[in-house]
Design a protein around this motif. Structure first.
Motif, PDB file in Angstrom:
ATOM      1  N   GLU A   1      -9.666   3.935   0.718  1.00 11.87           N
ATOM      2  CA  GLU A   1      -8.643   4.777   0.089  1.00 11.87           C
ATOM      3  C   GLU A   1      -8.768   4.801  -1.430  1.00 11.87           C
ATOM      4  O   GLU A   1      -8.320   5.753  -2.068  1.00 11.87           O
ATOM      5  CB  GLU A   1      -7.246   4.311   0.499  1.00 11.87           C
ATOM      6  CG  GLU A   1      -6.884   4.671   1.932  1.00 11.87           C
ATOM      7  CD  GLU A   1      -5.534   4.141   2.352  1.00 11.87           C
ATOM      8  OE1 GLU A   1      -4.908   3.404   1.544  1.00 11.87           O
ATOM      9  OE2 GLU A   1      -5.094   4.456   3.462  1.00 11.87           O
ATOM     10  N   ARG A   2      -9.347   3.755  -2.011  1.00 21.59           N
ATOM     11  CA  ARG A   2      -9.551   3.774  -3.457  1.00 21.59           C
ATOM     12  C   ARG A   2     -10.966   4.217  -3.832  1.00 21.59           C
ATOM     13  O   ARG A   2     -11.376   4.092  -4.989  1.00 21.59           O
ATOM     14  CB  ARG A   2      -9.221   2.419  -4.081  1.00 21.59           C
ATOM     15  CG  ARG A   2     -10.043   1.254  -3.598  1.00 21.59           C
ATOM     16  CD  ARG A   2      -9.661  -0.032  -4.339  1.00 21.59           C
ATOM     17  NE  ARG A   2     -10.488  -1.133  -3.903  1.00 21.59           N
ATOM     18  CZ  ARG A   2     -10.182  -1.985  -2.947  1.00 21.59           C
ATOM     19  NH1 ARG A   2      -9.032  -1.873  -2.303  1.00 21.59           N
ATOM     20  NH2 ARG A   2     -11.006  -2.967  -2.610  1.00 21.59           N
TER      21      ARG A   2
ATOM     22  N   LEU B   1      -8.111  -0.041   2.931  1.00 23.99           N
ATOM     23  CA  LEU B   1      -7.641  -0.057   1.543  1.00 23.99           C
ATOM     24  C   LEU B   1      -8.789   0.233   0.574  1.00 23.99           C
ATOM     25  O   LEU B   1      -8.618   0.979  -0.394  1.00 23.99           O
ATOM     26  CB  LEU B   1      -6.999  -1.404   1.219  1.00 23.99           C
ATOM     27  CG  LEU B   1      -5.641  -1.686   1.874  1.00 23.99           C
ATOM     28  CD1 LEU B   1      -5.221  -3.125   1.626  1.00 23.99           C
ATOM     29  CD2 LEU B   1      -4.583  -0.740   1.313  1.00 23.99           C
TER      30      LEU B   1
ATOM     31  N   ARG C   1      -1.692  -1.034  -5.165  1.00 20.42           N
ATOM     32  CA  ARG C   1      -2.981  -1.195  -4.495  1.00 20.42           C
ATOM     33  C   ARG C   1      -3.602  -2.572  -4.735  1.00 20.42           C
ATOM     34  O   ARG C   1      -4.183  -3.160  -3.814  1.00 20.42           O
ATOM     35  CB  ARG C   1      -3.919  -0.081  -4.949  1.00 20.42           C
ATOM     36  CG  ARG C   1      -3.404   1.281  -4.578  1.00 20.42           C
ATOM     37  CD  ARG C   1      -4.135   2.401  -5.282  1.00 20.42           C
ATOM     38  NE  ARG C   1      -5.429   2.641  -4.689  1.00 20.42           N
ATOM     39  CZ  ARG C   1      -6.213   3.642  -5.059  1.00 20.42           C
ATOM     40  NH1 ARG C   1      -5.845   4.461  -6.014  1.00 20.42           N
ATOM     41  NH2 ARG C   1      -7.376   3.822  -4.481  1.00 20.42           N
ATOM     42  N   GLU C   2      -3.519  -3.071  -5.962  1.00 18.44           N
ATOM     43  CA  GLU C   2      -4.113  -4.378  -6.243  1.00 18.44           C
ATOM     44  C   GLU C   2      -3.384  -5.481  -5.482  1.00 18.44           C
ATOM     45  O   GLU C   2      -4.011  -6.399  -4.930  1.00 18.44           O
ATOM     46  CB  GLU C   2      -4.092  -4.666  -7.752  1.00 18.44           C
ATOM     47  CG  GLU C   2      -5.010  -3.773  -8.566  1.00 18.44           C
ATOM     48  CD  GLU C   2      -4.418  -2.379  -8.813  1.00 18.44           C
ATOM     49  OE1 GLU C   2      -3.220  -2.170  -8.499  1.00 18.44           O
ATOM     50  OE2 GLU C   2      -5.158  -1.511  -9.294  1.00 18.44           O
TER      51      GLU C   2
ATOM     52  N   ARG D   1       0.835  -1.204   0.000  1.00 15.09           N
ATOM     53  CA  ARG D   1       0.000   0.000   0.000  1.00 15.09           C
ATOM     54  C   ARG D   1       0.865   1.247   0.000  1.00 15.09           C
ATOM     55  O   ARG D   1       0.628   2.202  -0.736  1.00 15.09           O
ATOM     56  CB  ARG D   1      -0.928  -0.035   1.218  1.00 15.09           C
ATOM     57  CG  ARG D   1      -1.782   1.205   1.404  1.00 15.09           C
ATOM     58  CD  ARG D   1      -1.165   2.136   2.436  1.00 15.09           C
ATOM     59  NE  ARG D   1      -1.985   3.329   2.660  1.00 15.09           N
ATOM     60  CZ  ARG D   1      -1.547   4.424   3.250  1.00 15.09           C
ATOM     61  NH1 ARG D   1      -0.304   4.488   3.711  1.00 15.09           N
ATOM     62  NH2 ARG D   1      -2.341   5.463   3.416  1.00 15.09           N
TER      63      ARG D   1
ATOM     64  N   GLY E   1       2.194   2.104  -3.334  1.00 13.46           N
ATOM     65  CA  GLY E   1       1.237   2.381  -4.387  1.00 13.46           C
ATOM     66  C   GLY E   1       0.775   1.155  -5.150  1.00 13.46           C
ATOM     67  O   GLY E   1       0.069   1.283  -6.158  1.00 13.46           O
TER      68      GLY E   1
ATOM     69  N   ARG F   1      -0.571   5.982  -2.753  1.00 12.87           N
ATOM     70  CA  ARG F   1      -1.630   6.648  -3.513  1.00 12.87           C
ATOM     71  C   ARG F   1      -2.615   7.259  -2.529  1.00 12.87           C
ATOM     72  O   ARG F   1      -3.670   6.682  -2.231  1.00 12.87           O
ATOM     73  CB  ARG F   1      -2.320   5.636  -4.427  1.00 12.87           C
ATOM     74  CG  ARG F   1      -1.421   5.061  -5.500  1.00 12.87           C
ATOM     75  CD  ARG F   1      -1.490   5.842  -6.780  1.00 12.87           C
ATOM     76  NE  ARG F   1      -2.798   5.715  -7.415  1.00 12.87           N
ATOM     77  CZ  ARG F   1      -3.243   6.528  -8.353  1.00 12.87           C
ATOM     78  NH1 ARG F   1      -2.526   7.549  -8.734  1.00 12.87           N
ATOM     79  NH2 ARG F   1      -4.437   6.332  -8.903  1.00 12.87           N
ATOM     80  N   SER F   2      -2.275   8.428  -2.019  1.00  7.76           N
ATOM     81  CA  SER F   2      -3.104   9.107  -1.020  1.00  7.76           C
ATOM     82  C   SER F   2      -3.786  10.300  -1.654  1.00  7.76           C
ATOM     83  O   SER F   2      -3.119  11.245  -2.109  1.00  7.76           O
ATOM     84  CB  SER F   2      -2.250   9.563   0.164  1.00  7.76           C
ATOM     85  OG  SER F   2      -2.973  10.479   0.971  1.00  7.76           O
TER      86      SER F   2
END
Length: 481
Positions: A259-260, A256, A226-227, A221, A224, A421-422
């Motif tokens: 965040e997306r 998570l 994410r997946e 995370r 970056g 990725r924030s």
């Protein structure tokens, strides 16, 4: 430290507690069995009681044994089990004050209980117990060293966490939990290469356990990925056996998802975590976050208030205050901000470092110049990505936008370490660029923030939309000469 002093502290701590200092009968049996011999398998302490296989299987381990298995194998423990373990070890140590191994277990249990409840009163008790273990335990005592590293992480003292964690690794190079605690230490210090080395070692030593999957998810995370992070935490939650462990991983999965920008999925994860472990207050606060994003503000306020009642963490007070402020309830917001300051002061008295949280609060809801002072010192001591973002934003709030952009770039540029990725970090960078008149980059980063998560903050997401409206569309240009 005098061992007698630490023993007296344990005796005094247990006076007046409901049920007295004597553990439940089942807990006493578990403790006796632990003294006779035990083995840790799959994150659960398995007692080696004799069994001839003819009548019935051996009894299930009691709450204290379950918590001991958890705190010594790097997995979250249930709060009632932790209380049972602490009671057992305190009782044992009053009679056996030179048992260094039990002091280490007691210290680790205090750390975990304090982490779960946001109760800074646990930190001094944990430190006394762990330092007593160093004095009374074996010369090479990785359990106590690792416990001190975990305590330093809980206090946000990452230089100390690095020192103790590296000492634990030196004492027991194949003890995977020592490498695991270094991941948090190096993350707080902004040492991405150190994080990678520690994670590689953990995965080499213990590749297939849910706890390691959760650690990997957190690192992915921050990079970056994410997946990959979502896949790892999903596997960890599916494989976890103990309810408290599974609930912790479900809460991580919910964060998570939020965040997306997936509000519904985040809410499902948080609700399932709470059903699995009603003491999972981080999931309850996450529930408030997701409900607010869904426009269900009355339910969101109730969820935050319930979380704060049981786990009065400063971060929840900040989120609730900003939700109140977004609803035009300024007085209620100020109450939460004052409570945050009070809780942060209490945590600092117990040895915690709350400069990051206080800096974030002062930048937006107090004195930005004080925020800069706090965060400059924090950056000098432990330059993590979260501190870079907070310091950049505080500088922006004081009008120092050129310098602010330097830190915002560190927080958001993967080449400079800011791979996470924030949406909030990217919004901060876009707002600073807009103030500097850099319309193109500002437009790009504000759009990116809303693409990452359109609901990232009840206050800042609407600001990002307003800023994009002010910037308008990029000018039409002809082809270059």
């Amino acid at each position: 430290m005098d061992v007698r002093d630490a023993t007296r502290d344990v005796r005094d701590a247990t006076r007046g507690r409901s049920g007295g200092g004597r553990p439940p009968r089942r807990g006493r049996r578990a403790l006796i069995a632990c003294g006779a011999g035990a083995a840790v398998l799959g994150g659960v302490l398995v007692l080696s009681a004799p069994w001839d296989g003819r009548d019935a299987p051996p009894p299930a381990p009691g709450p204290a044994a379950l918590a001991r298995g958890a705190v010594t194998t790097g997995v979250p423990a249930a709060l009632p089990d932790l209380a049972a373990l602490i009671g057992d070890r305190e009782t044992h140590l009053r009679a056996h004050p030179l048992d260094g191994a039990s002091w280490a277990v007691l210290g680790a249990a205090y750390v975990e209980q304090g982490r779960r409840t946001a109760d800074g009163a646990n930190w001094p008790k944990a430190e006394k117990a762990l330092r007593t273990s160093l004095e009374t335990g074996p010369k090479r005592n990785p359990q106590a060293l690792e416990g001190l590293a975990a305590l330093a992480v809980a206090r946000r003292d990452f230089p100390a966490a690095k020192k103790w964690g590296e000492s634990a690794v030196k004492a027991a190079p194949k003890r995977w939990t020592a490498h695991a605690v270094l991941i948090d230490a190096y993350t707080g210090l902004g040492d991405d290469k150190g994080v990678g080395r520690a994670l590689d070692k953990v995965m080499e030593l213990r590749p297939r356990t849910p706890a390691v999957g959760a650690l990997a998810a957190a690192v992915y995370r921050n990079r970056g990925w994410r997946e990959d992070a979502a896949a790892r935490i999903s596997d960890a939650a599916a494989k976890a056996e103990a309810p408290a462990e599974r609930a912790a991983y479900l809460e991580q999965a919910g964060r998570l998802a939020f965040e997306r920008g997936d509000r519904e999925e985040a809410l499902r994860f948080f609700q399932e975590a709470l059903r699995t472990d009603p003491d999972q207050r981080a999931a309850q606060a996450g529930q408030g976050r997701a409900l607010a994003a869904l426009g269900r503000t009355t339910e969101a306020l109730s969820a935050y208030q319930a979380a704060l009642a049981k786990r009065p963490g400063p971060e929840y007070a900040l989120e609730l205050g900003e939700l109140y402020e977004s609803l035009g309830l300024g007085q209620a917001a100020r109450v939460e901000y004052d409570l945050l300051r009070e809780r942060a002061r209490g945590a600092e008295e117990a040895g915690a470092d709350e400069a990051l949280m206080l800096g974030r609060l002062e930048a937006d809801h107090g004195d930005p110049a004080e925020a800069v002072r706090l965060l400059r010192a924090e950056w000098g001591r432990q330059p993590g990505i979260a501190v870079a973002d907070a310091l950049g934003w505080a500088l922006h709030r004081t009008g120092a936008d050129e310098e602010a952009l330097e830190f915002a770039t560190i927080a958001t540029d993967g080449d400079k370490g800011g791979g996470v990725r924030s949406a909030l970090y990217v919004f901060h960078r876009g707002a600073i660029e807009q103030e500097l008149g850099r319309s193109g980059p500002a437009r790009r980063h504000l759009r990116e923030a809303l693409t990452i998560n359109p609901y990232f903050s009840p206050l800042r997401a609407p600001e990002a939309k307003r800023a994009l409206t002010e910037l308008g569309e990029p000018p039409m240009e002809g082809p270059p000469d």
